[in-house]
Motif scaffolding. Structure first.
Motif, mmCIF file in Angstrom:
data_model
loop_
_atom_site.group_PDB
_atom_site.id
_atom_site.type_symbol
_atom_site.label_atom_id
_atom_site.label_comp_id
_atom_site.label_asym_id
_atom_site.label_seq_id
_atom_site.Cartn_x
_atom_site.Cartn_y
_atom_site.Cartn_z
ATOM 1 N N TYR A 150 42.022 38.308 43.079
ATOM 2 C CA TYR A 150 41.317 37.398 43.968
ATOM 3 C C TYR A 150 41.529 36.022 43.386
ATOM 4 O O TYR A 150 41.128 35.753 42.252
ATOM 5 C CB TYR A 150 39.837 37.780 43.973
ATOM 6 N N ARG A 158 41.260 32.024 42.967
ATOM 7 C CA ARG A 158 40.540 30.787 43.217
ATOM 8 C C ARG A 158 41.149 29.742 42.310
ATOM 9 O O ARG A 158 41.788 30.088 41.314
ATOM 10 C CB ARG A 158 39.049 30.938 42.889
ATOM 11 N N PRO A 159 40.954 28.453 42.642
ATOM 12 C CA PRO A 159 41.530 27.428 41.770
ATOM 13 C C PRO A 159 41.050 27.630 40.334
ATOM 14 O O PRO A 159 39.858 27.706 40.080
ATOM 15 C CB PRO A 159 40.970 26.121 42.353
ATOM 16 N N GLY A 160 41.979 27.768 39.437
ATOM 17 C CA GLY A 160 41.618 27.887 38.029
ATOM 18 C C GLY A 160 41.282 29.284 37.539
ATOM 19 O O GLY A 160 41.298 29.523 36.350
ATOM 20 N N VAL A 161 40.948 30.195 38.424
ATOM 21 C CA VAL A 161 40.573 31.535 37.958
ATOM 22 C C VAL A 161 41.337 32.615 38.722
ATOM 23 O O VAL A 161 41.506 32.516 39.919
ATOM 24 C CB VAL A 161 39.077 31.860 38.188
ATOM 25 N N GLU A 211 47.099 31.061 49.641
ATOM 26 C CA GLU A 211 47.451 29.752 50.177
ATOM 27 C C GLU A 211 46.643 28.648 49.522
ATOM 28 O O GLU A 211 47.148 27.558 49.274
ATOM 29 C CB GLU A 211 47.269 29.748 51.695
ATOM 30 N N ALA A 212 45.373 28.948 49.219
ATOM 31 C CA ALA A 212 44.509 27.920 48.630
ATOM 32 C C ALA A 212 44.895 27.593 47.199
ATOM 33 O O ALA A 212 44.467 26.583 46.661
ATOM 34 C CB ALA A 212 43.053 28.373 48.683
ATOM 35 N N THR A 213 45.674 28.462 46.554
ATOM 36 C CA THR A 213 45.991 28.211 45.151
ATOM 37 C C THR A 213 47.465 27.909 44.934
ATOM 38 O O THR A 213 47.982 28.084 43.845
ATOM 39 C CB THR A 213 45.589 29.416 44.281
ATOM 40 N N GLY A 214 48.131 27.486 45.995
ATOM 41 C CA GLY A 214 49.504 27.006 45.798
ATOM 42 C C GLY A 214 50.583 28.043 46.048
ATOM 43 O O GLY A 214 51.734 27.831 45.692
ATOM 44 N N ALA A 255 52.956 29.573 42.443
ATOM 45 C CA ALA A 255 51.863 29.280 41.505
ATOM 46 C C ALA A 255 51.305 30.573 40.928
ATOM 47 O O ALA A 255 50.941 30.629 39.754
ATOM 48 C CB ALA A 255 50.759 28.498 42.211
ATOM 49 N N ASN A 258 53.288 31.794 38.147
ATOM 50 C CA ASN A 258 53.204 30.908 36.988
ATOM 51 C C ASN A 258 51.974 31.170 36.140
ATOM 52 O O ASN A 258 51.868 30.645 35.034
ATOM 53 C CB ASN A 258 53.176 29.447 37.444
ATOM 54 N N ARG A 259 51.014 31.943 36.674
ATOM 55 C CA ARG A 259 49.845 32.254 35.868
ATOM 56 C C ARG A 259 50.274 33.172 34.728
ATOM 57 O O ARG A 259 51.017 34.122 34.943
ATOM 58 C CB ARG A 259 48.798 32.979 36.707
#
Lengths: 338, 294
Positions: free
Chosen positions: B173, B175-178, B231-234, B238, B241-242
């Motif tokens: 799931y 979210r930005p940053g997590v 979509e919200a996290t790039g 992206a 890249n995590r």
């Protein structure tokens, strides 16, 4: 009447503990790699999953934890000495709260359609932290000087405003954004990659270089601004240097790791309670102590709840709090002089 | 435990509907739906016109998304609901907690709680319950029949691949940053099992931040996520890249499945369709789907 431990001894013990802690941290993780094989894996570059986990996931994270711990603790020590206030930490000059406000704003407003991916959030946090410090500094400035008391109160006021801003953003955000904001504020090093480490070094290194050699000057400042001036310390320049150094160091640390609390506040006090308040020893020892605390907390955060993560901010408080309390109760009398 | 909860919920619903039937042929004219799957079902039953407001998660069908959104997940504006003068407020248990419901009941609004649990039986039960509330039992039968047809086809397809090892699926799931992971008790995990996937972190429950190393240790063949979060996290780039995700077997093969959350985890009228779609993506040649549309 102080019954303290010699400065040098504590510093050397801390310094000796650091490589041991680094090795232990490198040997632990959710992906099991036999600790004694690690040197061989790294030395011979045995390509494989273990090598990649170690090199791309575990090592950058350990490295960043050490750096962030150092930065938070060192700036905490410098600010406490400068403000002559035991409750001071990087929050007081606005860098933490500014970063938190910017990060929350990013998550709640920009996060929804961000294409900048992983870099937007840390950049926003860093910029927010720096901007807030600049604002505090400019507002506290009166007739070319910056009285410490004014700086402190301005910091408190801006903290409150930033807190209100975060509250407003939380109110406006939906459930997922709320979760993002909460987790950011608890801090964490889970997303660490080498590029993030290199990027964090850009503000962290100058910040640490500005702060580290200030022991003697801080000792003079402890007597009072006027007294320090008469001892030949250029008070305004030192103040500027501490604020700038802390802003860079903490800004970088918070941008990379989120709102890790407690390290900057408590690690300097631990050392003061054990040894005393001589900043020439306090600064280097606190730097190493902060690294140790965050390294330990982060290792726990990535191993205790596997396969999940525990937010590291919970663990810094959980590990440091009881130890600090124990020290405080043992040295009740000396605590008043610290 | 789950069964018991389900039974209790069913009993409550049936009692609510039963008492409605007793009292002068209750047929609602203005419905507030507090759950995406419920809204979708109402529209599928041909009763979309009765819905006067929805929660923010009610995004399907597109006409539903045009209705005013009354709740935002963690907050329920009771006054705004009352202002719409609904005769029924309906949703699943999870969205119906809090003191607001009590106030609604005191204001003589009928509050209907549907069971939360994922699974085909409960999904069909919810459709039946909603249908009897608005007197559309015939339409419900059609929806359930077509769902059953899909599920039968799914069973055949599963039999055809029964020799192969089931793909290990890590459900994240974003979210930005997590990066959070969803536990085996989540709806998305239930759908994954239904579609013949194997949950990659057995024993993990709830909704927790994913440790980067643990992602590698779980050895997932596929990463499954919601389209909206991706979509919200790039996007997919992206995601890879995590740290951690790229080092998994899924990462090396760039195996990512993104599905609309209401389709994947709603267990609404499209349950059979969703399971078929997920099965095809998990097993088909087109597993390397970076982005999929509902």
């Amino acid at each position: 009447m102080t019954r303290t431990v010699p400065y040098k001894l504590v510093f050397l013990i801390l310094l000796a503990a650091l490589p041991i802690a680094l090795c232990v941290a490198a040997g632990m993780g959710a992906y099991s790699i036999a600790p004694f094989r690690i040197p061989a894996i790294l030395w011979d570059r045995i390509e494989g999953e273990g090598y990649r986990v170690l090199l791309y996931i575990r090592l950058p994270r350990i490295f960043l934890a050490t750096l962030v711990g150092t930065a938070l603790a060192l700036s905490g020590a410098a600010l406490q000495s400068m403000f002559r206030n035991p409750l001071a930490d990087s929050g007081l000059i606005g860098v933490s709260s500014g970063a938190a406000l910017a990060a929350s704003a990013w998550i709640a407003l920009a996060g929804a359609d961000s294409r900048i991916g992983l870099w937007g959030l840390p950049t926003a946090a860093f910029a927010g932290g720096l901007a807030t410090v600049w604002l505090v500094w400019r507002m506290a400035r009166t007739n070319g000087a910056t009285p410490t008391a004014t700086l402190l109160l301005t910091g408190i006021a801006l903290n409150a405003i930033a807190g209100a801003g975060i509250g407003l953003l939380i109110y406006c955000s939906d459930e997922e954004e709320l979760r993002g904001i909460t987790f950011w504020q608890l801090g964490g090093l889970n997303g660490t990659t080498w590029p993030l480490v290199w990027a964090a070094l850009i503000p962290l290194v100058p910040g640490l270089v500005l702060l580290a050699p200030l022991g003697r000057a801080l000792n003079a400042l402890a007597l009072g601004d006027r007294e320090a001036y008469h001892l030949g310390v250029h008070v305004a320049a030192i103040q500027r240097r501490i604020v700038l150094g802390s802003a860079l160091a903490v800004g970088g640390a918070v941008a990379a790791a989120g709102g890790v609390g407690f390290v900057g506040l408590v690690v300097p006090h631990m050392f003061r309670l054990l040894c005393g308040a001589d900043n020439r020893w306090l600064l280097p020892s606190t730097a190493v102590g902060g690294a140790l605390l965050l390294l330990g907390a982060d290792t726990a955060s990535r191993t205790l709840a596997q396969p999940a993560e525990l937010p590291v901010g919970i663990l810094t408080a959980l590990a440091g709090g009881p130890f600090f309390l124990w020290l405080l109760l043992r040295h009740k009398r000396e605590a008043f002089h610290a | 435990m789950k069964k018991l909860r389900m039974a209790v919920c069913t009993a409550i619903v049936l009692m609510a509907i039963g008492s409605a039937a007793n009292a002068e042929e209750f047929s609602p004219k203005r419905i507030v739906s507090l759950d995406g799957g419920t809204t979708e079902t109402l529209f599928a039953l041909g009763a979309g016109g009765l819905v006067v407001a929805r929660d923010e998660g009610s995004t399907y069908p597109p006409e539903a998304a045009k209705l005013p959104a009354i709740s935002t997940g963690h907050q329920l504006n009771v006054e705004a609901i009352l202002a719409l003068k609904p005769d029924v407020v309906v949703g699943r248990n999870r969205s119906m907690s809090g003191p607001g419901m009590h106030i609604l009941e005191q204001a003589h609004v009928r509050v209907v709680r549907l069971p939360d649990d994922p699974g085909i039986e409960v999904a069909q039960l919810r459709i039946k319950n909603l249908a009897s509330l608005i007197g559309k039992e015939e339409d419900a039968k059609k929806i359930i029949e077509s769902m059953q047809t899909d599920l039968d086809r799914l069973e055949e397809k599963k039999k055809a691949v029964s020799g192969e090892a089931a793909p290990r699926v890590l459900i994240v799931y974003l979210r930005p940053g997590v990066v959070m992971m969803m536990g085996e008790d989540s709806n998305a995990a239930a759908m994954t099992r239904l579609a013949g996937g194997r949950f990659a972190v057995p024993g993990m429950k709830g909704y927790k931040e994913l440790n980067a190393e643990a992602a590698v240790a779980a050895q997932p063949d596929v990463i499954l996520c919601y389209t909206e979060g991706l979509e919200a996290t790039g996007g997919a780039d992206a995601l890879w890249n995590r740290p951690g995700l790229a080092e998994t077997p899924a990462g090396r093969a760039r195996c990512l499945i993104a599905m609309d959350d209401l389709l994947l985890a709603g267990f609404g009228p499209r349950t059979g369709d969703a399971a078929l779609q997920l099965f095809d993506r998990l097993h088909g040649q087109g597993t390397t789907v970076a982005k999929a549309h509902p």
